[in-house]
Design a protein around this motif. Structure first.
Motif, PDB file in Angstrom:
ATOM      1  N   ILE A  98      26.336  33.187  47.892  1.00 43.54           N
ATOM      2  CA  ILE A  98      26.799  32.841  46.549  1.00 43.54           C
ATOM      3  C   ILE A  98      27.295  34.101  45.823  1.00 43.54           C
ATOM      4  N   LEU A  99      26.592  35.197  46.004  1.00 45.02           N
ATOM      5  CA  LEU A  99      27.028  36.438  45.371  1.00 45.02           C
ATOM      6  C   LEU A  99      28.354  36.910  45.944  1.00 45.02           C
ATOM      7  N   ASP A 100      28.552  36.734  47.240  1.00 48.42           N
ATOM      8  CA  ASP A 100      29.844  37.082  47.843  1.00 48.42           C
ATOM      9  C   ASP A 100      30.960  36.232  47.243  1.00 48.42           C
ATOM     10  N   GLU A 101      30.674  34.956  47.020  1.00 44.78           N
ATOM     11  CA  GLU A 101      31.667  34.082  46.398  1.00 44.78           C
ATOM     12  C   GLU A 101      32.009  34.584  44.991  1.00 44.78           C
ATOM     13  N   LEU A 102      30.987  34.961  44.231  1.00 43.86           N
ATOM     14  CA  LEU A 102      31.208  35.466  42.874  1.00 43.86           C
ATOM     15  C   LEU A 102      32.030  36.749  42.899  1.00 43.86           C
ATOM     16  N   VAL A 103      31.709  37.649  43.837  1.00 43.56           N
ATOM     17  CA  VAL A 103      32.402  38.934  43.905  1.00 43.56           C
ATOM     18  C   VAL A 103      33.857  38.744  44.324  1.00 43.56           C
ATOM     19  N   HIS A 104      34.095  38.004  45.411  1.00 49.15           N
ATOM     20  CA  HIS A 104      35.471  37.997  45.915  1.00 49.15           C
ATOM     21  C   HIS A 104      36.382  37.092  45.096  1.00 49.15           C
ATOM     22  N   HIS A 105      35.869  35.991  44.570  1.00 50.00           N
ATOM     23  CA  HIS A 105      36.708  35.180  43.688  1.00 50.00           C
ATOM     24  C   HIS A 105      36.921  35.877  42.342  1.00 50.00           C
ATOM     25  N   GLY A 106      35.913  36.624  41.893  1.00 52.43           N
ATOM     26  CA  GLY A 106      36.093  37.414  40.677  1.00 52.43           C
ATOM     27  C   GLY A 106      37.177  38.472  40.852  1.00 52.43           C
ATOM     28  N   ALA A 107      37.223  39.085  42.043  1.00 49.12           N
ATOM     29  CA  ALA A 107      38.276  40.069  42.320  1.00 49.12           C
ATOM     30  C   ALA A 107      39.647  39.405  42.327  1.00 49.12           C
ATOM     31  N   GLU A 108      39.727  38.183  42.858  1.00 46.71           N
ATOM     32  CA  GLU A 108      40.996  37.452  42.845  1.00 46.71           C
ATOM     33  C   GLU A 108      41.461  37.189  41.416  1.00 46.71           C
ATOM     34  N   VAL A 109      40.533  36.772  40.564  1.00 44.81           N
ATOM     35  CA  VAL A 109      40.872  36.518  39.164  1.00 44.81           C
ATOM     36  C   VAL A 109      41.445  37.781  38.529  1.00 44.81           C
ATOM     37  N   GLY A 110      40.787  38.918  38.760  1.00 51.63           N
ATOM     38  CA  GLY A 110      41.273  40.173  38.196  1.00 51.63           C
ATOM     39  C   GLY A 110      42.652  40.537  38.706  1.00 51.63           C
TER      40      GLY A 110
END
Length: 286
Positions: free
Chosen positions: A150-162
């Motif tokens: 779940i943390l990986d999902e938060l990190v990599h999708h958050g990077a996509e948003v940025g």
């Protein structure tokens, strides 16, 4: 010694704060921006909004808008499995599909609140224990592996948003400083503009904005004052100017919880550190 649970919480909070800062100021135009044909996004339906999707996504995957990506993060964090796969009971409402930028930020905040509460409630046994049949093909995986997923999902999708925000900003540049210097944008309209100028390292603009009444102790979306940024970059002349204008050096940023002298020290700005040390000693009479 820091526990595994605390390390997971710290990582989650760090990733969340980075994402939340990157979406600050999101507009509807940016939220729904489709740079290419065939994007997946969030679309109005008879009952509200729904996200594009398929049980088996096409290959290559379509480009997804900020609306789609943020909705996906909300779904991931607030999904029932982030409770039930750990052996806990899911409580709370089903995640919404936000139809505006403002609704998206509110939904993102709510989803993270739910996820963090669930993560914080996990015992070491929850993290060590195999998840069992409820996790389907991941039955033999333990709770730690799922929390990290779940943390990986938060990190990599958050990077996509940025990254999408960076693309949008590059094609739609926002330069508010001329309007502020012309008097068309006031401190009431954009209180943190002086700090934004410091973040952009527009040091001449920092001085001009201060002359026009913009606050020297206001913060960027990331929680830094202009003094933090001047100290951290070694911009001593600007820091002196800010101090003369009453900047509070004891304020701590909201990301690292460090005051202005701490920023100078951390970023190894020796000249700034020496100046602040000498100033403090002179003030104390030492």
């Amino acid at each position: 010694m820091t526990t595994l649970s605390q390390n997971l919480l710290d990582l989650s909070d760090f990733a969340w704060q980075r994402l939340r800062q990157r979406v600050e100021g999101l507009t509807d135009d940016e939220y729904f921006w489709e740079p290419f044909d065939g994007c997946w996004t969030v679309r109005r339906t008879a009952g509200g909004y729904a996200a594009d999707g398929s049980r088996i996504p096409p290959a290559p995957a379509p480009f997804t808008t900020l609306a789609w990506r943020i909705t996906h993060i909300v779904d991931i964090l607030q999904a029932e499995r982030t409770a039930t796969w750990f052996g806990h009971t899911a409580t709370g409402e089903a995640p919404p599909v936000p139809g505006s930028a403002a609704d998206a930020l509110a939904a993102l905040d709510r989803a993270y609140e739910i996820w963090r509460g669930r993560l914080d409630a996990l015992s070491q046994d929850d993290l060590d224990r195999a998840m069992g049949p409820i996790a389907g093909p991941y039955a033999e995986s333990d709770g730690t592996s799922f929390a990290l997923h779940i943390l990986d999902e938060l990190v990599h999708h958050g990077a996509e948003v940025g990254t999408v925000r960076d693309f949008y900003r590059g094609l739609n540049p926002d330069d508010p400083f001329p309007a502020a210097l012309a008097g068309d944008l006031t401190p009431a309209d954009r209180p943190g503009l002086l700090a934004e100028a410091a973040a952009a390292q527009r040091w001449d603009v920092v001085r001009q904005l201060a002359d026009r009444g913009f606050g020297v102790d206001e913060r960027t979306a990331g929680g830094m004052t202009a003094a933090h940024l001047a100290a951290g970059t070694g911009e001593l002349d600007t820091l002196r100017f800010l101090i003369d204008r009453g900047a509070d050096l004891s304020l701590k940023d909201t990301q690292y919880d460090v005051d202005v002298p701490g920023w100078a020290e951390f970023f190894q700005q020796r000249e700034v550190t020496d100046y602040l040390t000498a100033r403090r000693r002179a003030g104390s009479g030492a």
